[in-house]
Design a protein around this motif. Structure first.
Motif, PDB file in Angstrom:
ATOM      1  N   LEU A 286       0.823  -1.210   0.000  1.00 59.99           N
ATOM      2  CA  LEU A 286       0.000   0.000   0.000  1.00 59.99           C
ATOM      3  C   LEU A 286       0.854   1.256   0.000  1.00 59.99           C
ATOM      4  N   ASN A 287       1.887   1.288   0.831  1.00 57.74           N
ATOM      5  CA  ASN A 287       2.706   2.494   0.962  1.00 57.74           C
ATOM      6  C   ASN A 287       3.579   2.760  -0.262  1.00 57.74           C
ATOM      7  N   HIS A 288       3.849   1.742  -1.063  1.00 56.92           N
ATOM      8  CA  HIS A 288       4.558   1.962  -2.320  1.00 56.92           C
ATOM      9  C   HIS A 288       3.702   2.744  -3.311  1.00 56.92           C
ATOM     10  N   PHE A 289       2.397   2.470  -3.310  1.00 53.35           N
ATOM     11  CA  PHE A 289       1.521   2.995  -4.353  1.00 53.35           C
ATOM     12  C   PHE A 289       0.616   4.135  -3.900  1.00 53.35           C
ATOM     13  N   ALA A 290       0.524   4.383  -2.623  1.00 55.71           N
ATOM     14  CA  ALA A 290      -0.394   5.407  -2.123  1.00 55.71           C
ATOM     15  C   ALA A 290       0.281   6.259  -1.057  1.00 55.71           C
ATOM     16  N   VAL A 291      -0.241   7.459  -0.911  1.00 58.11           N
ATOM     17  CA  VAL A 291       0.142   8.323   0.202  1.00 58.11           C
ATOM     18  C   VAL A 291      -0.870   8.075   1.314  1.00 58.11           C
ATOM     19  N   VAL A 292      -0.388   7.688   2.481  1.00 58.45           N
ATOM     20  CA  VAL A 292      -1.250   7.201   3.554  1.00 58.45           C
ATOM     21  C   VAL A 292      -0.998   7.996   4.825  1.00 58.45           C
TER      22      VAL A 292
END
Length: 339
Positions: A286-292
């Protein structure tokens, strides 16, 4: 840097949704071609809030003849008084061949010629040149006064190409006016693959980065409270599982070493086991592809990740969040970018 918001509206809700996004502080809105036409809602958005830029992000190109999309672009550019951006893309082979029933291969040469054909119409109508485009895939050689809409007061709309692979991205740099970076992106992929491909295309056309618009789509996960945040997180994980199951989207995964998950996601997608697919997307992926993060951290994260390269930043948040979440994020993004 301008900030664009996703326009998930149909004809009935377009005016109200445009007002909501404008009041949140967005500079523009973009439609996605899914279960609805991407052009019609933009008419109502521009009518309701004429200060907004409007864009297709993207409209699928190949099922539409270049002449059709040229007329639609001219109409929207005229109606919006110069605020329309024509975003197009190739879609993937399976959809073009099986959903639309058309030829797909070879996609990059076909798209290169497609954009050149659309620009031939633009040049004819805007500058009075003779329509005389003859290519391998498209042929347009007749334009009589009855079918000529005439020049636009605010100039022709820019053509932005949504691309992911190196050949299609190079086409964007060579013949389009900008690139729409797919939301399923990772920084190593952008820096090592996409940006160099754009530069190669620009060099072919004798242009520089200053002549080109980079619109980057950014997936965000946030919420006003823990329940909203968790709901957003699960929704985005489901989205990433879908993208990760598609062979065309393996390169951004490979760039960060998570491509080994693709085969399993692809198998499960063919079995229709979407809930299991979502469970396979862990927080690292998730953190590779999105800003969280919490709302007060999102703007700084977005700017650090994309601020040096994006001329327009498209927020991609396919979930419901409280109305107060996005205005502060957009305002802080504008401040960080010097606006």
């Amino acid at each position: 840097m301008k900030i664009d918001g996703p326009f998930y509206a149909d004809m009935e809700t377009a005016a109200a949704e445009a007002a909501r996004l404008a009041e949140a502080g967005y500079d523009g809105v973009y439609t996605l071609e899914g279960s609805r036409d991407p052009f019609f809602p933009l008419v109502l958005a521009s009518q309701a809030r004429p200060e907004l830029d409007i864009a297709t992000g993207i409209a699928v190109a190949f099922p539409r003849n270049p002449s059709h999309i040229a007329y639609q672009a001219f109409d929207l550019q005229r109606f919006s008084k110069g605020k329309f951006l024509l975003g197009i893309g190739p879609q993937i082979k399976t959809h073009i061949e099986k959903r639309f029933g058309l030829d797909f291969d070879p996609p990059a040469p076909r798209m290169r010629e497609y954009i050149q054909a659309v620009k031939a119409f633009f040049d004819c109508w805007q500058n009075g040149t003779r329509l005389n485009f003859e290519g391998r895939f498209y042929r347009h050689t007749l334009m009589t006064p009855m079918f000529n809409p005439g020049p636009l007061e605010h100039g022709v709309p820019p053509i932005l190409l949504g691309a992911l692979g190196p050949k299609m991205t190079e086409v964007a740099g060579e013949v389009a006016d900008g690139l729409i970076v797919h939301p399923f992106n990772t920084l190593p992929f952008l820096k090592e693959r996409q940006y160099p491909a754009v530069a190669k295309g620009l060099e072919k056309s004798g242009r520089t980065r200053e002549d080109f618009l980079m619109q980057i789509a950014a997936i965000c996960v946030t919420g006003a409270n823990e329940a909203e945040f968790e709901a957003a997180k699960q929704t985005v994980k489901g989205l990433l599982a879908f993208y990760g199951s598609t062979p065309a989207y393996v390169p951004p995964m490979k760039a960060v070493g998570v491509d080994d998950l693709h085969e399993e996601l692809n198998r499960l997608s063919k079995e229709g086991r979407w809930d299991v697919m979502t469970d396979l997307i862990d927080d690292e992926f998730l953190n590779h592809f999105a800003v969280v993060g919490e709302p007060d951290t999102i703007a700084a994260q977005l700017y650090e990740k994309y601020g040096q390269d994006a001329d327009r930043l498209s927020i991609y948040a396919p979930y419901q969040a409280s109305p107060e979440v996005w205005p502060s994020i957009i305002s802080e993004l504008k401040r960080l970018s010097g606006r």
